[in-house]
Structures are given as structure tokens and as C-alpha cells.
Design a protein around this motif. Structure first.
Motif, PDB file in Angstrom:
ATOM      1  N   ALA A  78      -5.735   5.874   0.512  1.00  0.00           N
ATOM      2  CA  ALA A  78      -6.420   4.687   0.367  1.00  0.00           C
ATOM      3  C   ALA A  78      -5.856   3.747   1.603  1.00  0.00           C
ATOM      4  O   ALA A  78      -4.641   3.715   1.729  1.00  0.00           O
ATOM      5  N   ILE A  79      -6.444   2.782   2.192  1.00  0.00           N
ATOM      6  CA  ILE A  79      -6.110   2.184   3.307  1.00  0.00           C
ATOM      7  C   ILE A  79      -4.901   1.317   2.950  1.00  0.00           C
ATOM      8  O   ILE A  79      -4.089   1.118   3.985  1.00  0.00           O
ATOM      9  N   GLU A  80      -4.725   0.754   1.864  1.00  0.00           N
ATOM     10  CA  GLU A  80      -3.680  -0.082   1.277  1.00  0.00           C
ATOM     11  C   GLU A  80      -2.336   0.727   1.390  1.00  0.00           C
ATOM     12  O   GLU A  80      -1.207   0.380   1.400  1.00  0.00           O
ATOM     13  N   ASP A  81      -2.423   2.245   1.109  1.00  0.00           N
ATOM     14  CA  ASP A  81      -1.147   3.006   1.257  1.00  0.00           C
ATOM     15  C   ASP A  81      -0.966   3.718   2.464  1.00  0.00           C
ATOM     16  O   ASP A  81       0.192   4.236   2.568  1.00  0.00           O
ATOM     17  N   PHE A  86       2.539   7.145   6.313  1.00  0.00           N
ATOM     18  CA  PHE A  86       2.446   7.056   7.805  1.00  0.00           C
ATOM     19  C   PHE A  86       3.198   6.140   8.626  1.00  0.00           C
ATOM     20  O   PHE A  86       3.444   5.144   8.193  1.00  0.00           O
ATOM     21  N   GLU A  87       3.802   6.676   9.595  1.00  0.00           N
ATOM     22  CA  GLU A  87       4.517   5.916  10.727  1.00  0.00           C
ATOM     23  C   GLU A  87       3.647   4.896  11.073  1.00  0.00           C
ATOM     24  O   GLU A  87       2.467   4.885  11.527  1.00  0.00           O
ATOM     25  N   ASP A  88       4.262   3.529  11.458  1.00  0.00           N
ATOM     26  CA  ASP A  88       3.431   2.516  12.086  1.00  0.00           C
ATOM     27  C   ASP A  88       2.920   2.739  13.610  1.00  0.00           C
ATOM     28  O   ASP A  88       4.054   3.498  14.289  1.00  0.00           O
TER      29      ASP A  88
END
Length: 113
Positions: A78-81, A86-88
Motif C-alpha cells: 500500500a502506498i501509505e506503507d 523501503f528506504e527513502d
């Protein structure tokens, strides 16, 4: 599709809870919706679902798809997760519409999986 599923011995799932239960038990679930697609980024209409908590899942998926051992399996997140796993970086900030890039995992995710 339901008639074809029945003919092939497949089960039509009643709800998401039933799907989640099967996945947690280690099942690999095939999903078919609408017409077929093809190409390196064909998504959604024909998919296999499996959880990543079992090490043998990647090999099982590669066998089902008749793929070489080195082919990657793509997770659904999910995009919010995204920031939890994942690393920025630019893949997270700008997105990767065509899935051409893979952002590095957070260290804890690599340790667990």
C-alpha cells in the motif's frame, strides 16, 4: 469466469477473509479478472498471490510461471506503507509508474525476510 473456474476445479472465494486465511496457510492463489493482458508490465487481470513469509514461495511461483530461478517476485505494498518497508529515495518520492526501479529495503525487512 465462474464456469471456467468450476470446470478447472478452482474455488471461487466468498470474501477477503477467506483469501487471507488461504494465504496465511501457505497457499498460492490465482486471480483472474476480466480479459487477459501481456507484456513485461501486465498487471491485475491475471495474478498469483502468495505471502512472503515462506521461503519456498518464490520457487513455487517461478515453477508455476515456468520462469528461471533469478526472476524477481514483486510485492504489493500500500502506498501509505512504502516508508515502513523501503528506504527513502527518488523511487519513493517520485514513484516508479512502470516499475522500472526497486528501492532498497529498510534493514529490518532484510533481516526478517
Amino acid at each position: 469466469l465462474q464456469a471456467l473456474a468450476k470446470k478447472g476445479g478452482a474455488t471461487v472465494l466468498a470474501n477477503v477473509k477467506q483469501l487471507a486465511s488461504l494465504l496465511l496457510q501457505g497457499a498460492t492463489v490465482g486471480v483472474a479478472r476480466g480479459r487477459s493482458e501481456f507484456g513485461p508490465r501486465a498487471l491485475g487481470h491475471r495474478s498469483f498471490l502468495a505471502t512472503a513469509h515462506l521461503a519456498e514461495q518464490k520457487q513455487r511461483l517461478n515453477n508455476l510461471k515456468r520462469r528461471k530461478w533469478y526472476r524477481p517476485c514483486s510485492p504489493i505494498v500500500a502506498i501509505e506503507d512504502l516508508g515502513l518497508l523501503f528506504e527513502d529515495g527518488p523511487d519513493i518520492t517520485l514513484g516508479s509508474k512502470y516499475m522500472n526501479f526497486a528501492p532498497p529495503l529498510q534493514s529490518w525487512v532484510s533481516d526478517v525476510f
